[in-house]
Design an enzyme around this catalytic site. Structure first.
Site, short mmCIF file in Angstrom:
data_model
loop_
_atom_site.label_atom_id
_atom_site.label_comp_id
_atom_site.label_asym_id
_atom_site.label_seq_id
_atom_site.Cartn_x
_atom_site.Cartn_y
_atom_site.Cartn_z
N LYS A 188 0.81 -1.22 0.00
CA LYS A 188 0.00 0.00 0.00
C LYS A 188 0.85 1.27 0.00
CE LYS A 188 -4.37 -1.67 0.66
NZ LYS A 188 -4.38 -2.86 1.51
N GLU A 222 -9.95 6.13 2.94
CA GLU A 222 -10.76 5.03 3.45
C GLU A 222 -9.80 3.90 3.82
OE1 GLU A 222 -9.88 5.32 0.37
OE2 GLU A 222 -9.23 3.28 -0.05
N SER A 224 1.72 -9.61 -0.91
CA SER A 224 1.30 -8.21 -0.81
C SER A 224 1.56 -7.61 0.57
CB SER A 224 -0.17 -8.06 -1.18
OG SER A 224 -0.97 -8.95 -0.41
C1 LIG Z 1 -5.28 -3.99 1.09
C2 LIG Z 1 -4.56 -5.24 0.89
C3 LIG Z 1 -4.89 -6.12 -0.16
C4 LIG Z 1 -6.03 -5.90 -1.08
O1 LIG Z 1 -6.03 -4.72 -1.81
P1 LIG Z 1 -5.70 -4.69 -3.37
O2 LIG Z 1 -5.99 -3.29 -3.75
O3 LIG Z 1 -6.58 -5.68 -4.04
O4 LIG Z 1 -4.27 -5.04 -3.51
C5 LIG Z 1 -4.11 -7.25 -0.33
N1 LIG Z 1 -3.10 -7.55 0.51
C6 LIG Z 1 -2.76 -6.74 1.54
C7 LIG Z 1 -1.63 -7.12 2.42
C8 LIG Z 1 -3.48 -5.57 1.76
O5 LIG Z 1 -3.14 -4.78 2.77
#
Ligand SMILES: *Cc1c(COP(=O)(O)O)cnc(C)c1O
Length: 386
Positions: free
Chosen positions: A89, A111, A370
């Site tokens: 993020k 948000e 992610s």
């Molecule tokens: C917010 C988040 C997601 C999902 O958001 P995307 O916009 O689909 O990437 C996925 N993995 C993590 C660790 C997150 O914090």
């Protein structure tokens, strides 16, 4: 696809259908985004913070133990979990806050679902000394109470949204309402590849650093492109960032992994949400359906317009995994590689456990990690005890 991206359409998806006062704000944002995205000084500053503050570039790690255990394709992990604040993020947040600064914003709003985007936003607001308000569904504030405290620690004001289901979708509604009222001095820092134009294109642009790096890293290690790239999808920002540089490489499979309790791309239909057209999980009347993912960050009935297009055009594949498979992926990666993934990322890991054995040992796949799983350990502990 390319020719239309500038205007914010991906096939029939995307665009911007919002009230005219909000449209005016979005027009100014679009103008500034296209003005700065290729600006040398802007990118120099962005790269400085990527390297010095976030800790980029993130490793593309060969998961040798996991590969051995699965048999089949080599598994590489793109380690976005190692970024400062613990997820992908921060890439988007840094890009947008530099833009907000150039636009003279005095206040940032955002948000948040799992709290990761809120924490990332509060973090950069603290660093740049900008006033920060985070909207979060009341239900999510309970599920992720430590993240609420983190944001407050970082100096942000957290507003718990009681409306609707008290989830991410409701927080987005409140943030747009705030923007319309306060647009003169407020910048809405949106956290995923969703929303009206220019947000999806802007978020993709800043998240593309993931695949820009991974493509170079994979070529250096393997001398060729990966057979597939896997990512979990909520709104779609980590996935579009992980895919971006491979979209025109037609031999690379792009695979989005969804929770079977929030199967937007698998079971949704075209519709409108928050002022843009995309695939929406909806009932007969077009009302968005409630979703129940164990990963708060994937709990959203819509998905970015470009993912909607990649699905209908057949370029990307979409699969679902069950909660049991996700918990299996979560535990396996922890045990075998010493890496505790976010529950969101564990969706992609879960599907890799199925996909890798089905591919040849000559192939390799990239799994986008992610985020890190520290925020989810307590929840997983409770689920496994049951
Ligand atoms: C917010 C988040 C997601 C999902 O958001 P995307 O916009 O689909 O990437 C996925 N993995 C993590 C660790 C997150 O914090």
């Amino acid at each position: 696809m390319k020719a239309t991206e500038k205007r914010g359409y991906f096939g029939e998806f995307g665009g911007s259908s919002v009230p005219s006062d909000l449209q005016n704000v979005l027009d100014i944002l679009e103008e500034n985004f296209y003005r700065y995205k290729d600006d040398e000084e802007f990118n120099r500053e962005l790269n400085y913070y990527f390297e010095e503050y976030v800790g980029r570039k993130s490793p593309l790690y060969f998961a040798e133990n996991l590969t051995k255990q699965c048999g089949g394709a080599k598994i590489y992990l793109k380690r976005e979990d190692l970024n400062h604040t613990g997820s992908h993020k921060i890439n988007n947040v840094l890009g947008q806050i530099l833009l907000a600064k150039r636009m003279g914003a005095k206040r940032v709003i955002a948000e948040t679902g799992a709290g990761q985007h809120g924490v990332a936003t509060a973090t950069v607001c603290a660093m740049f000394g900008i006033d920060c308000t985070i909207y979060m569904g009341a239900e999510d504030t309970k599920r992720q109470s430590l993240n609420v405290f983190r944001m407050e620690l970082l100096g942000a004001k957290v507003v718990a949204v009681e409306k609707g289901q008290g989830r991410l979708k409701d927080a987005v509604d409140e943030a747009f309402a705030d923007l319309v009222k306060n647009y003169e001095h407020t910048f809405y820092l949106l956290g995923s590849a969703v929303g009206p134009h220019p947000f999806p294109s802007m978020v993709k642009h800043f998240q593309s650093v993931i695949s820009k790096e991974s493509k170079k890293q994979h070529l250096a290690k393997e001398g060729k492109l990966p057979a597939a790239v896997l990512a979990c999808v909520g709104g779609g920002s980590n996935a579009i960032g992980a895919f971006a540089e491979y979209i025109d490489e037609h031999n690379v499979r792009l695979i989005d992994v969804e929770p079977d309790q929030a199967p937007t791309l698998t079971e949704g239909r075209p519709g409108n949400l928050h002022g843009f057209r995309c695939i929406v999980l909806q009932d007969e009347e077009g009302t968005p359906l409630p979703t129940y993912s164990i990963a708060a960050g994937l709990d959203y009935p819509g998905v970015g317009p470009e993912h909607s297009y990649l699905k209908t055009s057949g370029r990307a594949e979409y699969v679902t995994v069950t909660n049991e498979e996700v918990l299996e992926g979560f535990q396996t990666l922890s045990k075998v590689e010493g890496i505790i993934p976010a529950l969101e990322s564990a969706h992609a890991v879960a599907y890799a456990l199925t996909l890798a054995p089905a591919l040849s040992a000559e192939d390799s796949i990239i799994v986008n990690i992610s985020g890190r799983g520290d925020k989810d350990v307590e929840q997983v502990f409770a689920m496994l005890k049951k």
